[in-house]
Design a protein around this motif. Structure first.
Motif, PDB file in Angstrom:
ATOM      1  N   THR A   4       2.543  -7.032  -7.586  1.00 40.75           N
ATOM      2  CA  THR A   4       2.439  -7.511  -6.208  1.00 40.75           C
ATOM      3  C   THR A   4       3.578  -6.958  -5.357  1.00 40.75           C
ATOM      4  OG1 THR A   4       1.367  -9.554  -6.928  1.00 40.75           O
ATOM      5  CG2 THR A   4       2.351  -9.548  -4.735  1.00 40.75           C
ATOM      6  N   GLY A   5       4.801  -7.032  -5.885  1.00 42.22           N
ATOM      7  CA  GLY A   5       5.955  -6.542  -5.136  1.00 42.22           C
ATOM      8  C   GLY A   5       5.892  -5.053  -4.901  1.00 42.22           C
ATOM      9  N   GLN A   6       5.535  -4.304  -5.930  1.00 47.20           N
ATOM     10  CA  GLN A   6       5.462  -2.860  -5.796  1.00 47.20           C
ATOM     11  C   GLN A   6       4.369  -2.465  -4.805  1.00 47.20           C
ATOM     12  OE1 GLN A   6       4.237  -0.082  -9.190  1.00 47.20           O
ATOM     13  NE2 GLN A   6       6.454   0.070  -9.234  1.00 47.20           N
ATOM     14  N   PHE A   7       3.232  -3.142  -4.869  1.00 50.70           N
ATOM     15  CA  PHE A   7       2.125  -2.866  -3.960  1.00 50.70           C
ATOM     16  C   PHE A   7       2.554  -3.081  -2.508  1.00 50.70           C
ATOM     17  CE2 PHE A   7      -1.881  -3.987  -1.801  1.00 50.70           C
ATOM     18  CZ  PHE A   7      -2.707  -2.958  -2.226  1.00 50.70           C
ATOM     19  N   THR A   8       3.285  -4.177  -2.240  1.00 55.62           N
ATOM     20  CA  THR A   8       3.740  -4.475  -0.877  1.00 55.62           C
ATOM     21  C   THR A   8       4.750  -3.449  -0.407  1.00 55.62           C
ATOM     22  OG1 THR A   8       3.391  -6.832  -1.313  1.00 55.62           O
ATOM     23  CG2 THR A   8       4.728  -6.258   0.601  1.00 55.62           C
ATOM     24  N   VAL A   9       5.659  -3.047  -1.286  1.00 54.56           N
ATOM     25  CA  VAL A   9       6.645  -2.032  -0.919  1.00 54.56           C
ATOM     26  C   VAL A   9       5.956  -0.708  -0.601  1.00 54.56           C
ATOM     27  CG1 VAL A   9       8.547  -0.615  -1.805  1.00 54.56           C
ATOM     28  CG2 VAL A   9       8.569  -3.095  -2.142  1.00 54.56           C
ATOM     29  N   TYR A  10       4.968  -0.335  -1.410  1.00 56.38           N
ATOM     30  CA  TYR A  10       4.217   0.894  -1.129  1.00 56.38           C
ATOM     31  C   TYR A  10       3.565   0.825   0.251  1.00 56.38           C
ATOM     32  CZ  TYR A  10       4.397   2.309  -6.094  1.00 56.38           C
ATOM     33  OH  TYR A  10       4.796   2.687  -7.341  1.00 56.38           O
ATOM     34  N   LEU A  11       2.985  -0.338   0.584  1.00 56.11           N
ATOM     35  CA  LEU A  11       2.289  -0.510   1.855  1.00 56.11           C
ATOM     36  C   LEU A  11       3.227  -0.302   3.038  1.00 56.11           C
ATOM     37  CD1 LEU A  11      -0.045  -1.536   3.710  1.00 56.11           C
ATOM     38  CD2 LEU A  11       0.771  -3.868   3.229  1.00 56.11           C
ATOM     39  N   MET A  12       4.458  -0.749   2.927  1.00 58.80           N
ATOM     40  CA  MET A  12       5.371  -0.738   4.056  1.00 58.80           C
ATOM     41  C   MET A  12       6.267   0.496   4.114  1.00 58.80           C
ATOM     42  SD  MET A  12       4.475  -3.257   5.810  1.00 58.80           S
ATOM     43  CE  MET A  12       3.480  -4.756   5.643  1.00 58.80           C
ATOM     44  N   GLN A  13       5.940   1.526   3.358  1.00 57.60           N
ATOM     45  CA  GLN A  13       6.665   2.790   3.473  1.00 57.60           C
ATOM     46  C   GLN A  13       6.128   3.595   4.659  1.00 57.60           C
ATOM     47  OE1 GLN A  13       9.412   3.587   1.479  1.00 57.60           O
ATOM     48  NE2 GLN A  13       9.025   1.444   0.969  1.00 57.60           N
ATOM     49  N   PRO A  14       6.980   4.418   5.301  1.00 53.32           N
ATOM     50  CA  PRO A  14       6.518   5.207   6.454  1.00 53.32           C
ATOM     51  C   PRO A  14       5.344   6.129   6.127  1.00 53.32           C
ATOM     52  CG  PRO A  14       8.915   5.259   6.300  1.00 53.32           C
ATOM     53  CD  PRO A  14       8.429   4.612   5.040  1.00 53.32           C
ATOM     54  N   ASP A  15       5.281   6.595   4.864  1.00 55.42           N
ATOM     55  CA  ASP A  15       4.224   7.545   4.486  1.00 55.42           C
ATOM     56  C   ASP A  15       3.101   6.864   3.709  1.00 55.42           C
ATOM     57  OD1 ASP A  15       5.502   6.943   2.125  1.00 55.42           O
ATOM     58  OD2 ASP A  15       5.743   9.017   1.461  1.00 55.42           O
ATOM     59  N   ALA A  16       2.941   5.552   3.873  1.00 58.39           N
ATOM     60  CA  ALA A  16       1.996   4.796   3.047  1.00 58.39           C
ATOM     61  C   ALA A  16       0.600   5.413   3.040  1.00 58.39           C
ATOM     62  CB  ALA A  16       1.930   3.346   3.520  1.00 58.39           C
ATOM     63  N   PHE A  17       0.149   5.916   4.201  1.00 53.96           N
ATOM     64  CA  PHE A  17      -1.216   6.429   4.313  1.00 53.96           C
ATOM     65  C   PHE A  17      -1.247   7.947   4.460  1.00 53.96           C
ATOM     66  CE2 PHE A  17      -1.383   2.024   5.658  1.00 53.96           C
ATOM     67  CZ  PHE A  17      -2.525   1.551   5.036  1.00 53.96           C
TER      68      PHE A  17
END
Length: 395
Positions: free
Chosen positions: A142-155
């Protein structure tokens, strides 16, 4: 998508979330992911798929040769975000996360997860899944998924969020298939659309409510942006965009109705909560502060839900209520200028990374399909606070 009947009209006005409408969502899964998983199992290609997908971790990678056709079609169809995404709102959400990452991590751990456990059928679902039986792994994912989402290059190319979301979506579809084939689920569809949307509420509305209870200073615009980001997540994870509550007011109504329909005590909820408390008591050095973990859970989810989950009481229950006052002092420090806010943000990111590192043990979490189930910058000082609306009266 066909025109809905009058009985199952999609959300469009106050009172939209009737029992009939929500019951209709319990009959729906994730058509694309379900068909992909069925093809992989029917063709005996799950081990091969898991081996190849272990190396697909970032967007823009060339898909490995030898992927089954169904998997390749699925990965190509889900490789990009929805075309309706408002990227300005997503950037506002990212900055909101940067400013509140420690508080959000606290809310996810001690409010969102226990809120999941207070829904008996969700607790049973988590208990029925071998890979989800370990709270450290569950919290790490869950934590890793949220951190990935909030990175500048997420998408963007090189981002880790979309590949993780693609795998989570297939994981959910696999659990649905196993439970259906093994006749271990009393309803037609496990992880149905209503529960997927319920999960979305746990990680959005429940987090915002927990931040409010902690005394964290949130602007209305920040709350809107944070929720918006999770509507995008919902679409990426297979929720029907037409059913996702479009704004905070609608999300509040859905969340209230969902919890009123389903929450209650269960042995599985008690067991999962005990696991969660034990895990964090091991993370906190020594034993003196161990009662702080259940006290924080009780403070954030309330006595009724905490009693259902058999969260132990202690003298810390009173002490933890001073948390909002302490956070107010910290926020007053941040208000001294951009340098203070930036320092606070950096310390927050450091604490979040240390917590995530302790849960993942420095590893990237992989979302494999189980073949069987076993029993950075400162933000201007806000000028107004976001406040949850009063409870909605339901007929």
């Amino acid at each position: 998508m066909s025109e809905p009947t009058a009985q199952t009209d999609p959300p469009a006005a106050t009172g939209r979330y009737t029992d009939a409408y929500l019951d209709s969502l319990r009959l729906k899964g994730d058509e694309l992911a379900d068909a992909t998983v069925e093809a992989l199992f029917t063709g005996g290609q799950v081990p091969r798929f898991n081996t190849l997908m272990r190396w697909v971790t970032t967007s823009g990678q060339d898909l490995p040769t030898g992927l089954p056709d169904a998997a390749r079609d699925y990965l190509q169809a889900t490789a990009t975000p929805p075309d309706w995404v408002d990227w300005t709102m997503m950037e506002q959400a990212r900055q909101f996360f940067i400013d509140n990452d420690v508080h959000i991590s606290t809310a996810l751990s001690f409010a969102s997860m226990p809120a999941c456990y207070v829904v008996p059928h969700v607790a049973r679902l988590l208990s029925a899944t071998h890979s989800l039986a370990y709270p450290a792994r569950r919290m790490a994912e869950t934590g890793q998924f949220t951190v990935y989402l909030m990175q500048p290059d997420a998408f963007e190319a090189g981002g880790r969020f979309l590949p993780a979301a693609q795998k989570v979506r297939l994981l959910h579809a696999t659990i649905r298939r196993h439970l259906r084939q093994e006749d271990r689920w009393p309803e037609p569809v496990a992880i149905c659309q209503e529960d997927m949307l319920g999960g979305l509420m746990m990680f959005s509305i429940q987090v915002l409510d927990a931040l409010h209870r902690l005394g964290v200073h949130i602007t209305p615009g920040g709350a809107d942006a944070y929720y918006y980001a999770w509507t995008v997540v919902g679409a990426v994870l297979g929720c029907d965009p037409a059913d996702i509550p479009p704004d905070l007011q609608a999300a509040r109504e859905f969340s209230d109705r969902y919890m009123m329909r389903h929450m209650g005590p269960s042995p599985e909820g008690v067991h999962l909560t005990r696991q969660l408390i034990d895990m964090y008591e091991q993370v906190v050095p020594g034993t003196l502060l161990d009662p702080l973990v259940p006290a924080l859970i009780r403070f954030l989810i309330g006595d009724t839900a905490a009693d259902w989950l058999e969260v132990p009481r202690s003298g810390f229950d009173t002490l933890v209520k001073a948390g909002p006052a302490l956070l107010s002092v910290i926020e007053s420090f941040e208000d001294r200028g951009p340098w203070a806010s930036q320092l606070s943000d950096r310390l927050g990111r450091l604490v979040t990374r240390l917590e995530l590192s302790s849960l993942t043990r420095g590893r990237v979490m992989h979302y494999a399909i189980p073949e069987e189930l076993k029993p950075a910058r400162g933000i201007p000082t806000p000028t107004s606070r976001w406040t949850p609306p009063p409870p909605i009266d339901h007929p």
